[in-house]
Design a protein around this motif. Structure first.
Motif, short mmCIF file in Angstrom:
data_model
loop_
_atom_site.label_atom_id
_atom_site.label_comp_id
_atom_site.label_asym_id
_atom_site.label_seq_id
_atom_site.Cartn_x
_atom_site.Cartn_y
_atom_site.Cartn_z
N TRP A 7 28.22 25.65 28.60
CA TRP A 7 26.95 26.53 28.16
C TRP A 7 27.24 27.86 28.96
CZ3 TRP A 7 27.01 21.80 30.54
CH2 TRP A 7 26.73 21.73 31.96
N GLN A 8 28.59 27.97 29.54
CA GLN A 8 28.35 29.24 30.36
C GLN A 8 29.68 30.20 29.89
OE1 GLN A 8 29.11 27.32 34.34
NE2 GLN A 8 27.20 27.70 35.01
N TRP A 9 30.17 29.63 28.69
CA TRP A 9 31.37 30.19 28.20
C TRP A 9 31.25 31.61 27.57
CZ3 TRP A 9 33.92 25.81 24.56
CH2 TRP A 9 34.21 24.84 25.84
N GLN A 10 29.96 31.66 26.90
CA GLN A 10 29.71 32.94 26.20
C GLN A 10 29.36 34.18 27.28
OE1 GLN A 10 29.45 33.72 22.92
NE2 GLN A 10 29.49 35.61 23.54
N ARG A 11 28.71 33.83 28.17
CA ARG A 11 28.64 34.88 29.39
C ARG A 11 29.96 34.99 30.03
NH1 ARG A 11 23.37 32.98 32.75
NH2 ARG A 11 22.85 35.01 33.17
N ALA A 12 30.85 34.30 30.12
CA ALA A 12 32.47 34.60 30.41
C ALA A 12 32.93 35.66 29.44
CB ALA A 12 33.25 33.30 30.58
N ARG A 13 32.84 35.43 28.20
CA ARG A 13 33.40 36.24 27.35
C ARG A 13 32.81 37.51 27.47
NH1 ARG A 13 32.25 32.07 23.46
NH2 ARG A 13 33.87 30.42 23.53
N ASP A 14 31.40 37.62 27.55
CA ASP A 14 30.69 38.78 27.46
C ASP A 14 31.23 39.93 28.65
OD1 ASP A 14 27.51 37.45 26.36
OD2 ASP A 14 29.30 37.99 25.29
N ALA A 15 31.26 38.96 29.88
CA ALA A 15 31.73 39.71 30.83
C ALA A 15 32.94 40.45 31.09
CB ALA A 15 31.67 38.80 32.42
N VAL A 16 33.81 39.66 30.44
CA VAL A 16 35.29 40.07 30.36
C VAL A 16 35.41 41.19 29.30
CG1 VAL A 16 37.58 39.60 29.63
CG2 VAL A 16 36.45 37.79 31.09
N GLN A 17 34.82 41.00 28.16
CA GLN A 17 34.62 42.06 27.01
C GLN A 17 33.87 43.20 27.80
OE1 GLN A 17 32.41 40.89 23.75
NE2 GLN A 17 33.61 42.20 22.46
N PHE A 18 33.00 43.40 28.54
CA PHE A 18 32.28 44.63 29.06
C PHE A 18 33.20 45.21 29.88
CE2 PHE A 18 28.91 46.94 30.67
CZ PHE A 18 28.91 47.08 31.87
N LEU A 19 33.95 44.28 30.88
CA LEU A 19 34.97 45.00 31.76
C LEU A 19 36.06 45.67 30.95
CD1 LEU A 19 34.90 42.53 34.32
CD2 LEU A 19 34.08 44.52 34.81
N GLY A 20 36.28 45.46 29.83
CA GLY A 20 37.63 45.91 29.26
C GLY A 20 38.88 45.57 30.14
N ASN A 21 39.17 44.56 30.63
CA ASN A 21 40.34 44.14 31.43
C ASN A 21 40.84 45.36 32.39
OD1 ASN A 21 42.30 42.25 31.86
ND2 ASN A 21 43.43 42.59 30.13
#
Lengths: 139, 428
Positions: free
Chosen positions: B335-349
């Motif tokens: 239930w926390q995966w989506q937030r992980a994806r959102d954060a990584v996407q926001f940061l742009g690696n």
């Protein structure tokens, strides 16, 4: 101060370094502040007089700031001589004056007079300021 | 202590000038008391630090051991007559910043007075056998005590008559050095603190060779690592503290810097009755921690070369700062995966970013979403106390450090770098 620090708001408060300032505030402003979510409200009563004392006495922590320089110490001593019953929530602090005078007053009136660290800039908090303020607030 | 003894202590201290020995300013006497006015020292004793942490790492022990040897060597080299300390023990060694200071010289004597000693001194656990039997005392008496202190730092206990060297805590080389110090026969111990110090330096050099990379051979080289959480409660503060403690135990001079407004450091400091030091830094369980201060606070710049910055959940601060490495802490539950994806996407690696999936439980999470293509990720199991690591947590931090220094060691952890591994789902 508001203008100098770049705040030209006509309504109060103005903000400097994450602190809200209310100029020439009265009972109404104080009541408003108490309804806000401030953790600390610092009321500057300026030169303390009869009515000022009574208002000050309502605060949780009362700090009397004076100078113990030879030509200014009398004002501080006058306050000490007044027959007011002051409990431990009253604190005393002085920026100027000799150590001998400070210790004499402490001994005579059985109080603690803290030495305020010298600071060039009231808006810059140094390590010495933090130690002093922590002691003042912590007792 | 009588006045004569007191004056002797003052005279001994006045002869020695060394950063590790407190400066004596004056000696005063009145009708009732003698006063020794000496330099104020801020720090924790080795005893207090080990009590807090359980024991030190090998790197820390060797580093502090070298300093102790240098201090004792100064005493043993004093002119015109060498000084024997005779009460070296963890309570008399203060850690001030990263410097060891030796305090309490009331049992110290000049070497030529040793044969006239009528009383036995020393602390049980650290005192050499000859201090109990009344045989001659010399420099090797202090060498024994150094060995006892090294043993104490590594295990949290005193060596006793038959010391045991648990492999998990003490490797063979270091065990041999300590064993030599603790020999019952003084002639079998190292002949000088200088010689012992050189043995420890060899061990330290060997350890540094295994840690080349960004930090180089010198653990004093600088490194800043930013840590942030993908959401409140992800565990950024826990991981940041844990990683800082890990680096400290590896022998790095490291500071945990709070770059968020949680007020966590001050709350811990209040709880531990920790006192603010010179740079606004608190020591909590031995770890230097700098709380968040507002813009109005002007403090001296701190001297720590390695800094772990806890950015809380501010991904902007995390990505915009000048850190050398970035650790993003995400939840590992489905239930926390989506937030992980959102954060990584926001940061742009950002460069050097790695993702730590926190509180990982293999039974609950059989697969994880793929993070950004070139991001490394680490699986951190539940670890209740960031100041005391489980073995599993230490292995994760080993991998994180290896990743930062460019020397991955592999092992049980899966590293994802843009391709599908058996454990990780490649599908988003």
């Amino acid at each position: 101060m508001a203008g100098f620090c770049g705040s030209f708001k006509k309504t109060m408060p103005y903000r400097i370094l994450e602190v809200d300032y209310y100029a020439q505030a009265g009972a109404k402003e104080l009541a408003d502040c108490l309804n806000e979510s401030y953790r600390y409200i610092i009321v500057d009563y300026g030169e303390i007089t009869g009515q000022g004392f009574a208002d000050c006495a309502r605060c949780d922590l009362k700090v009397i700031v004076g100078s113990l320089s030879e030509w200014q110490a009398e004002a501080f001593l006058e306050i000490m001589r007044k027959d007011e019953k002051r409990d431990k929530s009253w604190k005393y602090a002085a920026a100027f004056g000799s150590e001998e005078t400070r210790k004499e007053i402490e001994k005579k009136y059985r109080i603690s007079v803290r030495r305020i660290p010298y600071t060039k800039d009231a808006f810059a908090i140094t390590h010495a300021d933090m130690v002093f303020l922590k002691e003042l607030l912590g007792d | 202590m009588d006045a004569r003894q007191f004056r002797k202590e003052a005279l001994i201290l006045k002869c020695i000038r060394h950063p590790g020995i407190p400066v004596v300013y004056d000696l005063e006497e009145d009708a009732d008391f003698c006063y020794l006015i000496e330099e104020f020292l801020e720090g924790d004793s080795l005893y207090a630090l080990v009590s807090d942490m359980g024991h030190f790492s090998k790197a820390m022990t060797v580093r502090y051991g070298i300093q102790i040897c240098r201090l004792v060597n100064i005493l043993h080299s004093a002119k015109p007559t060498p000084i024997l300390y005779l009460d070296l023990q963890p309570r008399n060694l203060l850690v001030c910043g990263d410097i060891i200071k030796l305090v309490d010289f009331d049992h110290a004597i000049h070497l030529d007075e040793a044969e006239y000693l009528t009383k036995s001194y020393g602390t049980v656990g650290c005192a050499a056998p000859e201090q109990y039997t009344g045989e001659d005392l010399n420099e090797r008496t202090d060498i024994y005590a150094i060995g006892a202190v090294l043993y104490y730092m590594l295990t949290g206990t005193y060596p006793g008559k038959s010391p045991v060297y648990p492999r998990a805590l003490i490797d063979r080389k270091l065990a041999k050095v300590i064993h030599t110090c603790l020999n019952e026969d003084p002639k079998e111990r190292y002949e000088s603190a200088d010689r012992l110090g050189k043995e420890l330096e060899c061990i330290q050099e060997q350890m540094e060779k295994n840690k080349e990379g960004v930090l180089g051979k010198d653990p004093g080289s600088s490194l800043t690592v930013a840590v942030a959480g993908a959401f409140p409660g992800a565990g950024a503060t826990h991981i940041a503290i844990g990683f800082a403690v890990y680096l400290w135990q590896q022998g790095f001079s490291v500071l945990y810097e709070e770059k968020n407004r949680s007020n966590a450091v001050r709350q811990m400091a209040d709880c531990m009755d920790s006192i603010m030091g010179r740079y606004g830094i608190y020591r909590i369980h031995g770890l230097p921690m700098l709380p968040f201060y507002g813009d109005a606070v002007k403090l001296e710049p701190h001297p720590y070369p390695v800094v772990v910055q806890d950015c809380g959940t501010s991904l902007k601060a995390f990505s915009r700062g000048t850190a050398d490495g970035h650790l993003l802490v995400c939840g590992s539950k489905p239930w926390q995966w989506q937030r992980a994806r959102d954060a990584v996407q926001f940061l742009g690696n950002p460069p050097g970013m790695a993702v730590i999936y926190n509180q990982f439980c293999g039974r609950l999470t059989v697969r994880l979403p793929g993070p950004a293509r070139e991001t490394e990720c680490f699986l951190m199991p539940d670890s209740p106390n960031p100041f005391v690591h489980t073995k599993a947590a230490k292995r994760v931090y080993d991998e994180v450090l290896s990743s930062l220094t460019g020397r991955r060691t592999g092992g049980i952890l899966r590293i994802f770098s843009g391709r599908t591994e058996g454990f990780f789902a490649g599908k988003d």
